[in-house]
Design a protein around this motif. Structure first.
Motif, PDB file in Angstrom:
ATOM      1  N   ASP A 207       0.856  -1.185   0.000  1.00 47.34           N
ATOM      2  CA  ASP A 207       0.000   0.000   0.000  1.00 47.34           C
ATOM      3  C   ASP A 207       0.897   1.243   0.000  1.00 47.34           C
ATOM      4  O   ASP A 207       1.522   1.569   1.005  1.00 47.34           O
ATOM      5  N   HIS A 210       1.111   6.539   1.262  1.00 51.49           N
ATOM      6  CA  HIS A 210       1.961   7.643   1.723  1.00 51.49           C
ATOM      7  C   HIS A 210       3.328   7.643   1.042  1.00 51.49           C
ATOM      8  O   HIS A 210       4.176   8.468   1.373  1.00 51.49           O
ATOM      9  N   THR A 238      -3.360   5.647  -3.189  1.00 52.58           N
ATOM     10  CA  THR A 238      -4.498   6.557  -3.176  1.00 52.58           C
ATOM     11  C   THR A 238      -4.177   7.787  -4.017  1.00 52.58           C
ATOM     12  O   THR A 238      -3.009   8.153  -4.171  1.00 52.58           O
TER      13      THR A 238
END
Ligand SMILES: Cc1ncc(COP(=O)(O)O)c(C=O)c1O
Length: 426
Positions: A207, A210, A238
């Motif tokens: 993921d 960040h 994201t």
């Protein structure tokens, strides 16, 4: 009959008693290094807009133009009436940035994790998950119906032990990890995870929420930073942090992306990303690639802040050396934490309770100042707010121990960072 909803009030009262109660704060105007919060101008250390692009006029112009030409909403799911060429342009731009065959855009990062994990594993499979993973990874794993086991935070011996014990009993195995841990700011040891995955025949989902835009020479994220481009894995991220818009994505092989378009429920059964969000994200990715000085400025700010913290919190001298896993109220044991820049492991100091403030080891724009209990974190956050700095308290159950969590931006000035650290040290 007793009202079946009265438990809600009881539950809220318990949350308040524990100082775990949360409420929203209203931000007015454009986002940036300073914001208007509940009517007051403040220096903003609570934003994930690492490169300072959310208020950039080029993103705003791209979003406005998309609304004017394509409308406010996309009116349907991607497989029905919601797909626009703009979505494909964004997916191609993400795949190019990441160096992958293809990418697919979801309506949020949370949905990207839920949809991907539930698509690639099921009841006959095993998920191995870092104990400090983001909620979307944890809930994706639970929703998939796979057997889920957590390994201690960034502990590769722990991961190997679980693989040796359990891998053979399952059809597929998926290892899931944040690249930059969102509430701590440290990094996962990605090359070691990929090596273990190769050894035991596992898939890896990393993921990069960040990491993207922040790490790597081209801003492609920690996969690039660690030299792991070209290794087969599932890269998720994201569009809502350094990319400064809204939405999520997965990047990987053509087969993976094609499969997700056919099997990820949170992509198939939800409305496509809005034209405005899509256009703003596309503009941001172009800026991330053409303006590397933003990333450089962010890293200068990170180095400056860490240097000041080391100096100004000298009376709490183990600054940067202390890690919370060993002393939590919840008793979590955290044997190691990796400093990605030096690659070294750090040990906890013997008696951290003696220190009023300590800074968790971080290798990213996310820096956490540890406090002994929730009320102390709330008081510190209020004190900082009274001094003009928005630096939120993060408390259980989001994290095992209470802290002030700041995130640095490329657009912070040195004076703003200095003011914050001085305020903290007083
Ligand atoms: C590590 C991590 N993964 C996933 C998400 C979810 O992303 P989004 O806000 O786009 O739903 C977040 C952000 O909140 C995050 O910090």
């Amino acid at each position: 009959m007793q009202n079946p909803y009265t438990w809600l009030d009881d539950s809220l009262a318990t949350i308040r008693r524990a100082n775990w109660y949360r409420a929203v704060k209203t931000v007015d105007g454009l986002p940036g290094a300073t914001i208007c919060l509940d009517g007051r101008e403040m220096v903003n250390f609570a934003s994930n807009d690492y490169l300072g692009l959310a208020g950039d006029e080029r993103l705003i112009a791209a979003a406005v133009e998309a609304i004017q030409t394509l409308g406010a909403g996309s009116t349907g799911s991607r497989l029905l009436s919601g797909h626009r060429k703009l979505h494909r342009d964004l997916e191609n731009a993400i795949a190019y940035l990441k160096g992958t065959d293809d990418a697919v855009v979801f309506s949020s990062g949370y949905l990207a994790n839920l949809g991907t994990i539930t698509a690639v594993v099921g009841k006959r499979d095993l998920v191995l998950s870092d104990a400090y993973n983001h909620s979307s990874l944890k809930n994706g794993a639970i929703l998939s119906g796979a057997q889920v086991r957590e390994y201690p935070h960034v502990d590769m011996d722990g991961l190997r032990g679980l693989l040796q014990e359990h891998r053979n009993h399952y059809r597929r195995c998926l290892i899931i990890t944040d690249s930059v841990f969102s509430m701590d700011g440290d990094l996962c040891p990605l090359p070691e995870i990929l090596d273990l995955a190769d050894e035991f025949g596992c898939m890896v989902l990393v993921d990069e929420a960040h990491g993207t835009g922040v790490f790597g020479e081209n801003g492609a994220g920690c996969v690039e930073y660690f030299g792991c481009r070209g290794r087969e894995l599932i890269q998720m991220g994201t569009l809502s942090k350094a990319i400064a818009s809204s939405g999520g994505y997965v990047a990987g092989s053509s087969a993976l992306i094609d499969f997700l378009r056919n099997r990820a429920p949170s992509w198939i059964y939800t409305t496509a990303l809005s034209p405005a969000d899509t256009a703003a994200a596309l503009a941001a990715i172009q800026i991330i690639q053409s303006e590397p000085h933003r990333r450089q400025k962010l890293w200068q700010n990170i180095d400056y802040c860490q240097e000041l913290l080391q100096k100004n919190l000298l009376n709490h001298q183990e600054c940067g050396e202390w890690q919370y896993g060993n002393v939590t109220q919840t008793g979590i044991s955290n044997p190691k934490s990796i400093d990605a820049r030096s690659g070294s492991s750090r040990r906890a100091i013997p008696n951290p309770e003696l220190y009023r403030l300590s800074v968790l080891p971080s290798s990213s724009p996310i820096i956490c100042i540890q406090l002994p209990y929730p009320q102390a974190a709330l008081e510190m956050s209020q004190y900082l707010a009274d001094s003009g700095f928005f630096a939120p308290a993060i408390r259980p159950p989001t994290v095992p121990t209470s802290r002030i969590r700041i995130s640095l931006m490329a657009t912070h000035t040195r004076d703003q960072i200095k003011g914050f650290v001085e305020c903290l040290g007083n």
